[in-house]
Every structure is written in C-alpha cells, then in structure tokens.
Design a protein around this motif. Structure first.
Motif, PDB file in Angstrom:
ATOM      1  N   GLY A  10       0.918  -1.137   0.022  1.00 61.11           N
ATOM      2  CA  GLY A  10      -0.071   0.063   0.212  1.00 61.11           C
ATOM      3  C   GLY A  10       1.004   1.249  -0.111  1.00 61.11           C
ATOM      4  O   GLY A  10       2.027   1.273  -0.096  1.00 61.11           O
ATOM      5  N   PHE A  11       0.207   2.202   0.309  1.00 65.21           N
ATOM      6  CA  PHE A  11       0.883   3.602   0.230  1.00 65.21           C
ATOM      7  C   PHE A  11       2.171   3.756   1.044  1.00 65.21           C
ATOM      8  O   PHE A  11       3.277   3.814   0.685  1.00 65.21           O
ATOM      9  CB  PHE A  11      -0.162   4.635   0.313  1.00 65.21           C
ATOM     10  N   ILE A  12       1.660   3.858   2.347  1.00 63.04           N
ATOM     11  CA  ILE A  12       2.874   4.269   3.161  1.00 63.04           C
ATOM     12  C   ILE A  12       3.940   2.660   3.515  1.00 63.04           C
ATOM     13  O   ILE A  12       4.946   3.296   3.548  1.00 63.04           O
ATOM     14  CB  ILE A  12       2.349   4.532   4.791  1.00 63.04           C
ATOM     15  N   ASP A  33       1.248  -8.912   2.623  1.00 65.32           N
ATOM     16  CA  ASP A  33       0.027  -8.001   2.279  1.00 65.32           C
ATOM     17  C   ASP A  33      -1.119  -8.791   1.346  1.00 65.32           C
ATOM     18  O   ASP A  33      -0.621  -9.974   0.519  1.00 65.32           O
ATOM     19  CB  ASP A  33       0.826  -6.970   1.147  1.00 65.32           C
ATOM     20  N   LYS A  34      -2.326  -8.630   1.537  1.00 61.00           N
ATOM     21  CA  LYS A  34      -3.388  -9.506   1.073  1.00 61.00           C
ATOM     22  C   LYS A  34      -3.582  -9.184  -0.700  1.00 61.00           C
ATOM     23  O   LYS A  34      -4.051  -9.843  -1.173  1.00 61.00           O
ATOM     24  CB  LYS A  34      -4.585  -9.114   1.726  1.00 61.00           C
ATOM     25  N   THR A  36      -5.442  -6.195  -1.552  1.00 62.86           N
ATOM     26  CA  THR A  36      -6.885  -5.604  -1.634  1.00 62.86           C
ATOM     27  C   THR A  36      -6.608  -4.770  -2.845  1.00 62.86           C
ATOM     28  O   THR A  36      -5.526  -4.521  -3.535  1.00 62.86           O
ATOM     29  CB  THR A  36      -7.228  -5.069  -0.347  1.00 62.86           C
ATOM     30  N   ASN A  65      -3.705 -12.870   3.973  1.00 60.69           N
ATOM     31  CA  ASN A  65      -4.578 -12.087   4.791  1.00 60.69           C
ATOM     32  C   ASN A  65      -4.046 -12.037   6.167  1.00 60.69           C
ATOM     33  O   ASN A  65      -3.962 -13.274   6.696  1.00 60.69           O
ATOM     34  CB  ASN A  65      -5.823 -12.705   4.590  1.00 60.69           C
ATOM     35  N   ILE A  66      -3.961 -10.741   6.701  1.00 59.24           N
ATOM     36  CA  ILE A  66      -3.492 -11.052   8.255  1.00 59.24           C
ATOM     37  C   ILE A  66      -4.512 -11.659   9.176  1.00 59.24           C
ATOM     38  O   ILE A  66      -3.891 -11.985  10.337  1.00 59.24           O
ATOM     39  CB  ILE A  66      -3.082  -9.411   8.783  1.00 59.24           C
ATOM     40  N   PHE A  87       1.399  -1.881   9.082  1.00 58.13           N
ATOM     41  CA  PHE A  87       0.518  -0.717   8.253  1.00 58.13           C
ATOM     42  C   PHE A  87      -0.698  -1.557   7.821  1.00 58.13           C
ATOM     43  O   PHE A  87      -1.695  -0.654   7.496  1.00 58.13           O
ATOM     44  CB  PHE A  87       1.431  -0.582   7.115  1.00 58.13           C
ATOM     45  N   SER A  91      -8.160   1.475   4.964  1.00 57.81           N
ATOM     46  CA  SER A  91      -7.711   3.015   5.662  1.00 57.81           C
ATOM     47  C   SER A  91      -8.786   3.963   4.854  1.00 57.81           C
ATOM     48  O   SER A  91      -8.408   5.226   5.130  1.00 57.81           O
ATOM     49  CB  SER A  91      -6.347   3.067   5.015  1.00 57.81           C
ATOM     50  N   THR A 106     -10.256  -6.694   9.342  1.00 54.73           N
ATOM     51  CA  THR A 106      -8.892  -6.443   9.175  1.00 54.73           C
ATOM     52  C   THR A 106      -7.927  -5.755  10.267  1.00 54.73           C
ATOM     53  O   THR A 106      -7.080  -5.973  10.766  1.00 54.73           O
ATOM     54  CB  THR A 106      -8.710  -5.781   7.796  1.00 54.73           C
ATOM     55  N   SER A 130      -0.569   3.726  13.583  1.00 54.11           N
ATOM     56  CA  SER A 130      -1.854   4.267  13.814  1.00 54.11           C
ATOM     57  C   SER A 130      -1.948   5.900  13.264  1.00 54.11           C
ATOM     58  O   SER A 130      -1.337   6.246  12.471  1.00 54.11           O
ATOM     59  CB  SER A 130      -2.330   4.021  15.266  1.00 54.11           C
ATOM     60  N   TYR A 159     -13.797   3.529  10.455  1.00 58.09           N
ATOM     61  CA  TYR A 159     -12.309   3.367  10.266  1.00 58.09           C
ATOM     62  C   TYR A 159     -11.386   3.931  11.703  1.00 58.09           C
ATOM     63  O   TYR A 159     -10.844   3.091  12.104  1.00 58.09           O
ATOM     64  CB  TYR A 159     -11.706   4.242   9.049  1.00 58.09           C
ATOM     65  N   LYS A 163      -9.278   1.468  14.237  1.00 61.35           N
ATOM     66  CA  LYS A 163      -7.950   1.766  14.368  1.00 61.35           C
ATOM     67  C   LYS A 163      -7.998   2.059  16.043  1.00 61.35           C
ATOM     68  O   LYS A 163      -6.701   1.458  16.449  1.00 61.35           O
ATOM     69  CB  LYS A 163      -7.428   3.136  13.930  1.00 61.35           C
ATOM     70  N   ASN A 189      -1.081  11.788   5.439  1.00 61.91           N
ATOM     71  CA  ASN A 189       0.339  11.577   4.869  1.00 61.91           C
ATOM     72  C   ASN A 189      -0.138  11.902   3.319  1.00 61.91           C
ATOM     73  O   ASN A 189      -1.156  11.706   2.797  1.00 61.91           O
ATOM     74  CB  ASN A 189       0.877  10.158   4.769  1.00 61.91           C
TER      75      ASN A 189
HETATM   76  P1  NAD Z   1      -3.453   1.868   2.212  1.00 64.44           P
HETATM   77  O1  NAD Z   1      -4.887   1.550   2.029  1.00 64.44           O
HETATM   78  O2  NAD Z   1      -2.652   2.684   1.013  1.00 64.44           O
HETATM   79  O3  NAD Z   1      -2.562   0.372   2.132  1.00 64.44           O
HETATM   80  C1  NAD Z   1      -3.079  -0.751   2.917  1.00 64.44           C
HETATM   81  C2  NAD Z   1      -2.433  -1.816   2.793  1.00 64.44           C
HETATM   82  O4  NAD Z   1      -2.969  -3.003   3.597  1.00 64.44           O
HETATM   83  C3  NAD Z   1      -2.570  -2.457   0.870  1.00 64.44           C
HETATM   84  O5  NAD Z   1      -1.498  -2.871   0.555  1.00 64.44           O
HETATM   85  C4  NAD Z   1      -3.642  -3.616   1.332  1.00 64.44           C
HETATM   86  O6  NAD Z   1      -3.665  -4.557   0.264  1.00 64.44           O
HETATM   87  C5  NAD Z   1      -3.025  -4.186   2.653  1.00 64.44           C
HETATM   88  N1  NAD Z   1      -4.122  -4.825   3.446  1.00 64.44           N
HETATM   89  C6  NAD Z   1      -5.541  -4.512   3.620  1.00 64.44           C
HETATM   90  N2  NAD Z   1      -6.012  -5.307   4.269  1.00 64.44           N
HETATM   91  C7  NAD Z   1      -5.239  -6.543   4.484  1.00 64.44           C
HETATM   92  C8  NAD Z   1      -5.133  -7.958   5.197  1.00 64.44           C
HETATM   93  N3  NAD Z   1      -6.432  -8.309   5.571  1.00 64.44           N
HETATM   94  N4  NAD Z   1      -4.082  -8.582   5.094  1.00 64.44           N
HETATM   95  C9  NAD Z   1      -2.916  -7.958   4.572  1.00 64.44           C
HETATM   96  N5  NAD Z   1      -2.965  -6.829   3.911  1.00 64.44           N
HETATM   97  C10 NAD Z   1      -4.134  -6.127   4.064  1.00 64.44           C
HETATM   98  O7  NAD Z   1      -2.999   2.382   3.378  1.00 64.44           O
HETATM   99  P2  NAD Z   1      -1.931   3.567   3.906  1.00 64.44           P
HETATM  100  O8  NAD Z   1      -2.485   4.943   3.508  1.00 64.44           O
HETATM  101  O9  NAD Z   1      -0.668   3.105   3.311  1.00 64.44           O
HETATM  102  O10 NAD Z   1      -2.022   3.315   5.342  1.00 64.44           O
HETATM  103  C11 NAD Z   1      -1.147   2.363   6.064  1.00 64.44           C
HETATM  104  C12 NAD Z   1      -1.324   2.330   7.636  1.00 64.44           C
HETATM  105  O11 NAD Z   1      -1.159   3.862   8.178  1.00 64.44           O
HETATM  106  C13 NAD Z   1      -2.872   2.206   7.858  1.00 64.44           C
HETATM  107  O12 NAD Z   1      -2.662   1.406   9.121  1.00 64.44           O
HETATM  108  C14 NAD Z   1      -3.493   3.639   8.443  1.00 64.44           C
HETATM  109  O13 NAD Z   1      -4.435   3.583   9.426  1.00 64.44           O
HETATM  110  C15 NAD Z   1      -2.170   4.459   8.926  1.00 64.44           C
HETATM  111  N6  NAD Z   1      -2.307   5.723   8.476  1.00 64.44           N
HETATM  112  C16 NAD Z   1      -2.493   6.348   7.159  1.00 64.44           C
HETATM  113  C17 NAD Z   1      -2.392   7.454   7.184  1.00 64.44           C
HETATM  114  C18 NAD Z   1      -2.524   8.097   5.703  1.00 64.44           C
HETATM  115  O14 NAD Z   1      -2.552   9.656   5.646  1.00 64.44           O
HETATM  116  N7  NAD Z   1      -2.655   7.417   4.771  1.00 64.44           N
HETATM  117  C19 NAD Z   1      -2.064   8.351   8.211  1.00 64.44           C
HETATM  118  C20 NAD Z   1      -1.714   7.828   9.488  1.00 64.44           C
HETATM  119  C21 NAD Z   1      -1.886   6.532   9.541  1.00 64.44           C
END
Ligand code: NAD
Ligand code: TYD
Length: 349
Positions: A10-12, A33-34, A36, A65-66, A87, A91, A106, A130, A159, A163, A189
């Motif tokens: 995913g992103f972060i 990573d699942k 999704t 899948n976690i 992560f 989200s 999840t 978080s 959501y 969390k 982010n």
């Molecule tokens: P994202 O949605 O871009 O990525 C989430 C990743 O998790 C994806 O690759 C997805 O395939 C994987 N995933 C989802 N369900 C799954 C499962 N059951 N098993 C295995 N993998 C699974 O999210 P993001 O923006 O990168 O955020 C990552 C983390 O950072 C999250 O926990 C989010 O709560 C936290 N966060 C995000 C932000 C933000 O601005 N994006 C800010 C603070 C915290």
C-alpha cells in the motif's frame, strides 16, 4: 535485522520498505500483504528481481490475509522476524462509512492475530502504525488546541473506531503479556504511491483529466499534512529508540484547509478553479485534525524535513511521471467505486 512489514504493497508501507532498503541495505525485508484493491504489486517492483518477482535477495513477499491465523503463524515460523511494523489496514473513511464490516475484521481482528503471533514466537518488537483520527476532531475556532498523546480517544468513523480498537489491543498485549510494543499516531500523509481514492491523488488525477474536483461540503475542514518519507523516518526512530509501551504522535504543524489544497493543485497544474465542485458532505465529517509532535521531537529528536511546498511539488511531479501506475488503477474496480461513491453526492453550490 529482519523486518516484517504488513501492508507493504500500500501507500505508506511501500514507501517504508523503500526507505528501509535505502537506509539499511543489508537488512532482510519481509512483506505480508493481501493485495486488496489498495495493494499493488507493481508498487514494489523496485525491490524485486526480474527472475523471481516475489523474492529477491533480502526481500520476500507473501500474499496473505493478516486475519488468517494459520497462515500468519506459518509466515512467522518461516521468517522469524525481529520486528513487525504493522501498516496493513482498511484505510479509507468513506469506504468505512459504506461498509464497516471489513474494517473491524482487518483492523481489529487482524491486529489481534499479529499480536498473538508475536506472543507465540517471542522476542519480537511490534510497532502499530496508527492515526491521529483516533482522537476525533478539534473545533475550527480553537487553533490553540492540538492532539497530544494523552488526548482521550473519541472516534467519529468506523475506520477511526477500528484503529482505536486495534491500538487498545496493542496496549493491552504490552501490559498483560509484556510484549515490546509501540504505537505511532500520524497525521494525513501525502506522497508517491497513494491510492487515488484519497484527497490529494484524487484531485491531481481528476484535474489532469479535466474532471470535476469534488470538495466535500464547504471545503473548510482542516488536515495536518506530512510528507510520507518524514513519517517513515519517525517510525524507524521509534522502533530503534522509542520506549516500549509508549505512543508517539507524528505531525508537522502543517494545517491546511481542503479547499486551499485543491486550489493549489489547480494552480500547479494550470487548471481552472471552475473544475471545483462542492458536493454533499461526508457523514460525521471531522472538522480539524492537528497534532502536537512535541514528544517525539523532545525524546527522539524527530522533526519533519520536507516543507509542504516542496513535498506537494514532488508529489504532483510523481503522478505526472507515473501515469502507467495510476492509469492501471483507475481503469479497474476504481471506476465502479467512483461511480458509486460520487454518483450519490449532489453538487451543493
Ligand atoms: P493503504 O490503504 O494505501 O494500504 C493498505 C495496505 O494494506 C494495502 O496494500 C492492502 O492490500 C493491505 N491490506 C489490507 N487488508 C489486508 C489484510 N487483511 N491482510 C493483509 N494486507 C491487507 O493504506 P495507507 O494509507 O498506506 O495506510 C497504512 C497504515 O497507516 C494504515 O494502518 C493507516 O491506518 C495508517 N495511517 C495512514 C495515514 C494516511 O494518511 N494514509 C495516516 C496515518 C496513519
Ligand atoms: P482523505 O484523503 O479521505 O483523508 P481523511 O479523511 O483520512 O482525512 O480526505 C482528506 C480530506 O479531504 C477530508 O476532509 C475529506 C476531504 N475530501 C474531499 O473533500 N473530497 C474527496 O473526494 C475526498 C476523497 C476527500
């Protein structure tokens, strides 16, 4: 050192994997990573070898899948990680309003499975990624207020509630079983590889396609934006030097109103503001998020390094240069998502 990173496609999470690879070239990286809708294997191609995509020297990818306890325990058994940086999550607030169930599975139960695996295999450092959204929101007319680590949890969306539930589990496992855990709660982010359902990439891509820019409500909601690489550095510092059992807020004192971000994107791309369309507000829409990052600054010496004007320019450039990455995404399930979510929002002025 062996890092197990969940949600690394995913992103972060993907930015974090690239950060680790640059920072610690000899460390072992394991990604679970699942895949999704939000996870994309092509995002990780810079870590993979052409011959064996899922496993390059020092990098191993598991599509799992976690929530699957047996599979997670098998991965831990095989890999024996030193540290887990968690992560993986559903989200997106809008999706959680539409269908909360998978968020509970999840984000809460999946986190529980990982904590159980850490308990069972022992000696594993666990870091929970978080969000500031667990604190709820702040009023717009009190710019003197900020979220600190002692601000009560007060969630608004399924959501953020999921969390917060996960954070409480992490704390409970720390206290009850003595697991070495930490939590970071970061503000919004932005940067490369962010899925285009989120504000900044959605607006960049819509603007590039001369499509309407759907601003929820009056657009005066405030978010505190941090460049993703600064978040990655903060997590690294917490894992290496943080005190176990502690929570650290991460944010850059960079509060911006949504409407100002969208106007800025129009300006940067040379697009007219007439593309902006105010649409039906998000249900329960949080007004303002603002982090007080004093603790991580004081205790770990963390400071944001990327000014918003540089980070946003870099991010826009990245989306211009990586059209293949997002064209692929917006041609798939995303179309159905977009039609469903935005079809039901009316223009309000
Ligand atoms: P994202 O949605 O871009 O990525 C989430 C990743 O998790 C994806 O690759 C997805 O395939 C994987 N995933 C989802 N369900 C799954 C499962 N059951 N098993 C295995 N993998 C699974 O999210 P993001 O923006 O990168 O955020 C990552 C983390 O950072 C999250 O926990 C989010 O709560 C936290 N966060 C995000 C932000 C933000 O601005 N994006 C800010 C603070 C915290
Ligand atoms: P988002 O990127 O979904 O992050 P979060 O809800 O976790 O803060 O949204 C950021 C802000 O932008 C939020 O106030 C909602 C708003 N927003 C819009 O106005 N239009 C949109 O199409 C989207 C996706 C978000």
């Amino acid at each position: 050192m062996k890092w197990l990173v969940t949600g690394g496609a995913g992103f972060i999470g993907s930015n974090f994997l690239y950060y680790l690879r640059g920072q610690y070239p000899t460390d072992q990286l394991v990604c679970v990573d699942k895949l999704t809708y939000a996870g994309n294997l092509s995002t990780l191609k810079g870590l993979m070898s052409a011959e064996s995509p899922l496993s390059a020297p020092g990098f191993h990818f598991y599509q799992e899948n976690i929530c699957d306890r047996d599979r997670m325990f098998a991965v831990f058994e095989t890999e024996k990680p030193d540290v887990v940086v968690h992560f993986a999550a559903e989200s997106h607030v809008d999706r959680s309003i539409d269908a909360p169930d998978v968020f509970l599975k999840t984000n809460v139960l999946g986190t529980g499975v990982l904590l159980d695996a850490c308990r069972a295999f022992g000696g594993i450092r666990f870091h929970q990624v978080s969000t500031d959204e667990v604190y709820g929101d702040l009023p717009l007319d009190r710019p003197d207020l900020f979220f600190t680590e002692t601000t009560p949890l007060h969630t608004s969306s399924p959501y953020s509630a999921s969390k917060a539930g996960a954070d409480l589990l992490v704390q409970a496992y720390g206290r009850t079983y003595g697991l070495p855990v930490t939590i970071s709660r970061c503000s919004n982010n932005y940067g490369p590889y962010q899925f285009p359902e989120k504000l900044i990439p959605l607006m960049i891509i819509n603007a590039l396609n001369d499509r309407p820019l759907p601003v929820y409500g009056d657009g005066l909601n405030v978010r505190d934006w941090l460049y993703v690489w600064d978040h990655c550095r903060a997590i690294d510092l917490i894992v290496k030097h943080g005190t176990t059992g502690e929570t650290y807020n991460v944010g850059g004192h960079n509060e911006m109103r949504n409407i100002d971000i969208v106007r800025l994107i129009c300006r940067e791309l040379g697009k007219p503001e007439s593309l902006i369309s105010h649409v039906t507000d998000r249900k329960g829409h949080d007004r303002r998020y603002a982090i007080d990052p004093a603790k991580i600054g004081r205790e770990l010496g963390w400071q944001p390094e990327t000014a918003f004007r540089d980070g946003i320019a870099r991010t826009i450039r990245w989306y211009l240069d990586h059209q293949d990455w997002w064209q692929d995404i917006i041609s798939g399930e995303y179309r159905t998502y977009y039609a469903k979510m935005y079809g039901q929002r009316e223009e309000i002025r």
